[in-house]
Scaffold this active site. Structure first.
Site, PDB file in Angstrom:
ATOM      1  N   SER A   1       0.845  -1.185   0.000  1.00  0.00           N
ATOM      2  CA  SER A   1       0.000   0.000   0.000  1.00  0.00           C
ATOM      3  C   SER A   1       0.885   1.241   0.000  1.00  0.00           C
ATOM      4  O   SER A   1       1.670   1.444   0.935  1.00  0.00           O
ATOM      5  CB  SER A   1      -0.903  -0.010   1.243  1.00  0.00           C
ATOM      6  OG  SER A   1      -1.657   1.182   1.335  1.00  0.00           O
TER       7      SER A   1
ATOM      8  N   LYS B   1      -1.233  -1.093  -4.370  1.00  0.00           N
ATOM      9  CA  LYS B   1      -2.389  -0.241  -4.055  1.00  0.00           C
ATOM     10  C   LYS B   1      -1.869   1.167  -3.844  1.00  0.00           C
ATOM     11  O   LYS B   1      -0.838   1.361  -3.207  1.00  0.00           O
ATOM     12  CB  LYS B   1      -3.054  -0.789  -2.791  1.00  0.00           C
ATOM     13  CG  LYS B   1      -3.844   0.182  -1.940  1.00  0.00           C
ATOM     14  CD  LYS B   1      -4.630  -0.590  -0.872  1.00  0.00           C
ATOM     15  CE  LYS B   1      -4.752   0.180   0.430  1.00  0.00           C
ATOM     16  NZ  LYS B   1      -5.473  -0.616   1.468  1.00  0.00           N
TER      17      LYS B   1
ATOM     18  N   LYS C   1      -3.071   5.120  -2.543  1.00  0.00           N
ATOM     19  CA  LYS C   1      -4.097   5.918  -1.887  1.00  0.00           C
ATOM     20  C   LYS C   1      -4.509   7.035  -2.845  1.00  0.00           C
ATOM     21  O   LYS C   1      -3.660   7.597  -3.541  1.00  0.00           O
ATOM     22  CB  LYS C   1      -3.534   6.528  -0.597  1.00  0.00           C
ATOM     23  CG  LYS C   1      -3.197   5.494   0.461  1.00  0.00           C
ATOM     24  CD  LYS C   1      -4.448   4.816   1.010  1.00  0.00           C
ATOM     25  CE  LYS C   1      -4.129   3.986   2.240  1.00  0.00           C
ATOM     26  NZ  LYS C   1      -5.337   3.348   2.792  1.00  0.00           N
TER      27      LYS C   1
ATOM     28  N   ASP D   1      -7.300   3.042  -3.025  1.00  0.00           N
ATOM     29  CA  ASP D   1      -8.016   3.095  -1.742  1.00  0.00           C
ATOM     30  C   ASP D   1      -8.279   4.562  -1.412  1.00  0.00           C
ATOM     31  O   ASP D   1      -7.347   5.354  -1.280  1.00  0.00           O
ATOM     32  CB  ASP D   1      -7.165   2.447  -0.642  1.00  0.00           C
ATOM     33  CG  ASP D   1      -7.895   2.336   0.700  1.00  0.00           C
ATOM     34  OD1 ASP D   1      -9.043   2.816   0.805  1.00  0.00           O
ATOM     35  OD2 ASP D   1      -7.301   1.769   1.647  1.00  0.00           O
TER      36      ASP D   1
ATOM     37  N   GLU E   1     -11.238   0.639  -3.266  1.00  0.00           N
ATOM     38  CA  GLU E   1     -11.514   0.351  -1.862  1.00  0.00           C
ATOM     39  C   GLU E   1     -12.134   1.574  -1.173  1.00  0.00           C
ATOM     40  O   GLU E   1     -11.612   2.687  -1.278  1.00  0.00           O
ATOM     41  CB  GLU E   1     -10.187  -0.042  -1.183  1.00  0.00           C
ATOM     42  CG  GLU E   1     -10.308  -0.484   0.260  1.00  0.00           C
ATOM     43  CD  GLU E   1      -8.952  -0.898   0.850  1.00  0.00           C
ATOM     44  OE1 GLU E   1      -7.982  -1.064   0.090  1.00  0.00           O
ATOM     45  OE2 GLU E   1      -8.856  -1.035   2.081  1.00  0.00           O
TER      46      GLU E   1
ATOM     47  N   ASP F   1     -13.772  -1.699   3.220  1.00  0.00           N
ATOM     48  CA  ASP F   1     -12.850  -1.811   4.351  1.00  0.00           C
ATOM     49  C   ASP F   1     -13.589  -1.262   5.583  1.00  0.00           C
ATOM     50  O   ASP F   1     -14.249  -2.025   6.314  1.00  0.00           O
ATOM     51  CB  ASP F   1     -11.568  -1.012   4.014  1.00  0.00           C
ATOM     52  CG  ASP F   1     -10.580  -0.875   5.159  1.00  0.00           C
ATOM     53  OD1 ASP F   1     -10.890  -1.255   6.296  1.00  0.00           O
ATOM     54  OD2 ASP F   1      -9.461  -0.348   4.929  1.00  0.00           O
TER      55      ASP F   1
ATOM     56  N   LYS G   1      -9.812  -6.855   8.323  1.00  0.00           N
ATOM     57  CA  LYS G   1      -8.808  -6.475   9.319  1.00  0.00           C
ATOM     58  C   LYS G   1      -9.354  -6.965  10.648  1.00  0.00           C
ATOM     59  O   LYS G   1     -10.448  -6.536  11.063  1.00  0.00           O
ATOM     60  CB  LYS G   1      -8.639  -4.955   9.385  1.00  0.00           C
ATOM     61  CG  LYS G   1      -7.986  -4.326   8.170  1.00  0.00           C
ATOM     62  CD  LYS G   1      -7.940  -2.811   8.290  1.00  0.00           C
ATOM     63  CE  LYS G   1      -7.350  -2.186   7.038  1.00  0.00           C
ATOM     64  NZ  LYS G   1      -7.538  -0.713   6.999  1.00  0.00           N
TER      65      LYS G   1
ATOM     66  N   GLY H   1      -4.102  -3.946   6.245  1.00  0.00           N
ATOM     67  CA  GLY H   1      -3.015  -3.656   7.174  1.00  0.00           C
ATOM     68  C   GLY H   1      -3.240  -2.316   7.835  1.00  0.00           C
ATOM     69  O   GLY H   1      -4.001  -1.487   7.335  1.00  0.00           O
TER      70      GLY H   1
HETATM   71  O1  OSB Z   1      -7.262   1.849   4.616  1.00  0.00           O
HETATM   72  O2  OSB Z   1      -6.108   0.106   4.430  1.00  0.00           O
HETATM   73  C1  OSB Z   1      -6.267   1.224   4.901  1.00  0.00           C
HETATM   74  C2  OSB Z   1      -3.139   2.279   6.835  1.00  0.00           C
HETATM   75  C3  OSB Z   1      -3.716   2.891   7.937  1.00  0.00           C
HETATM   76  C4  OSB Z   1      -5.079   2.997   8.004  1.00  0.00           C
HETATM   77  C5  OSB Z   1      -5.884   2.468   6.988  1.00  0.00           C
HETATM   78  C6  OSB Z   1      -5.313   1.836   5.900  1.00  0.00           C
HETATM   79  C7  OSB Z   1      -3.913   1.763   5.805  1.00  0.00           C
HETATM   80  C8  OSB Z   1      -3.208   1.197   4.670  1.00  0.00           C
HETATM   81  C9  OSB Z   1      -1.801   0.719   4.904  1.00  0.00           C
HETATM   82  O3  OSB Z   1      -3.651   1.138   3.554  1.00  0.00           O
HETATM   83  C10 OSB Z   1      -1.696  -0.764   5.000  1.00  0.00           C
HETATM   84  C11 OSB Z   1      -0.337  -1.167   5.514  1.00  0.00           C
HETATM   85  O4  OSB Z   1       0.632  -1.012   4.784  1.00  0.00           O
HETATM   86  O5  OSB Z   1      -0.256  -1.617   6.681  1.00  0.00           O
HETATM   87 MG    MG Z   2      -8.425   0.675   3.301  1.00  0.00          MG
END
Ligand code: OSB
Ligand code: MG
Length: 371
Positions: free
Chosen positions: A135, A161, A163, A188, A213, A238, A262, A290
């Site tokens: 991510s 992925k 953001k 995401d 996402e 999510d 999660k 994550g």
């Molecule tokens: O939306 O998946 C998410 C990190 C913090 C809060 C929300 C998210 C995320 C990530 C990072 O996308 C995932 C990772 O690398 O641990």
């Molecule tokens: Mg997410």
């Protein structure tokens, strides 16, 4: 088994690089670590709450309060045969899934250490390896993003992925797609859009994304169903999947075609398994999200992903992407093929480095049964 001691710590670990989403930019990880003990054996549970309520409503402070005043007393009163009994035993406390999940995770770790088997065996998973995705947070510029994608692609991650948020979306996706026509790619939004943006989001259909996402509200399911009808790209939820019932509702009304699991968000591993099983029965793919976890929470995610329905690469990446020094030894590493080896030692399966945990600890409190 009966718990005799619960210790909670707040830890601060600097991140190797700041991580930016549509809701926040963080340069360190601040989290709670729980240690539960019974008969001289301990288990560890990392909480996914943050210092702030910008991803979901819980914070480190609300978790600490709810654990100390409500969940720990319930846990001490339990005669635990199987960790699956823990979440139902906490049901009188409504919500507070992240608090429940770190307590339950510590109990799963403790139970597997007592049994002398790796966590994945206790939850019905398999050994071997899991597929790893990455991510990438919001970057300063398109050039910086392309450089990050190049680095992670070269490292072997099985999907990327990125953001997105309004103003930082279509153009970035187009630029990555132009350079990597075949890369498994997804976005995401962490709830940065509304239904008004439906046409704008539909323009993402041109880029062959594996999914988008959580584009809409963190607690929305209904608008996501409307949006999914207007997109060719699969919606993945999510934030809004906080329980097996929420997952069922989302699938029943067509709010998504893929679910991110999660454990912290859904109240633990048992709830994760229930969502996994529901999705498997309906042929819906799931993957493991994550939360920038230290090696402790990261390893729990590795074990969870050994269940057969986790058919897409998760957001579990190498420790070194996040922390110069992880709390576990060895750290979590990713092979050139984009895989992570599933540990075979008891519990989480890697040694927890007490001295490093101590160094990162800024606050500590303990509760004892009967005290
Ligand atoms: O939306 O998946 C998410 C990190 C913090 C809060 C929300 C998210 C995320 C990530 C990072 O996308 C995932 C990772 O690398 O641990
Ligand atoms: Mg997410």
């Amino acid at each position: 088994m009966i718990l005799d001691r619960i210790e909670v710590r707040r830890l601060e670990l600097p991140l190797v690089a700041p991580f930016e989403t549509s809701f926040a930019r963080v340069d360190r990880k601040e989290f709670l670590l729980l240690t539960v003990s019974a008969d001289g054996i301990s288990g560890f549970g990392e909480c996914v709450a943050d210092a702030d309520p910008y991803y979901l409503p819980e914070t480190n402070e609300t978790v600490l309060h709810v654990l100390r005043d409500f969940l720990a007393p319930l846990a001490f009163a339990l005669e635990i045969g199987d960790p699956r009994e823990v979440f139902p035993a906490l049901a009188r406390v409504r919500g507070h899934n992240m608090a429940k999940a770190c307590l339950e995770m510590a109990i799963w770790d403790l139970a597997s250490r007592r049994a002398g088997v790796p966590l994945h065996r206790v939850i019905g998973g398999r050994g071997g390896e899991i597929a790893s995705g990455v991510s990438i947070g919001l970057q300063e510029s398109e050039a910086a993003l392309l450089e990050k994608v190049e680095r992670e692609h070269a490292a072997g991650y099985q999907r990327v992925k990125i953001k997105i948020k309004p103003g930082k979306d279509l153009k970035l996706v187009a630029a990555i797609r132009a350079r990597y026509p075949k890369l498994p790619l997804m976005v995401d939004a962490n709830s940065a859009y509304t239904l008004v943006d439906a046409d704008h989001l539909a323009a993402l259909d041109a880029f062959d994304l594996t999914m988008i996402e959580q584009p809409l509200g963190f607690d929305d399911i209904v608008d996501h169903a409307t949006l999914q009808r207007r997109l060719r790209t699969a919606v993945c939820l999510d934030e809004s999947i906080v329980s097996p019932a929420a997952a069922r509702h989302a699938l029943d009304i067509g709010a998504c075609r893929i679910i991110n699991i999660k454990a912290g968000r859904v109240g633990g591993i048992a709830q994760s398994i229930a969502i996994h099983d529901l999705c498997a029965a309906r042929g819906v793919p799931v993957w493991c999200g994550g939360m920038l976890e230290s090696g402790i929470g990261r390893l729990a995610n590795v074990h969870l992903q050994t269940l057969p329905g986790f058919s897409m690469p998760g957001d579990t990446a190498a420790s070194a992407r996040y922390f110069a020094e992880d709390l576990v030894d060895p750290p979590v590493v990713v092979t050139k093929r984009g895989t992570i080896a599933v540990p075979e030692s008891p519990g989480l399966g890697h040694a927890i480095l007490g001295a490093r945990v101590d160094r990162a600890t800024v606050f500590k409190e303990e509760w004892r049964r009967g005290a």
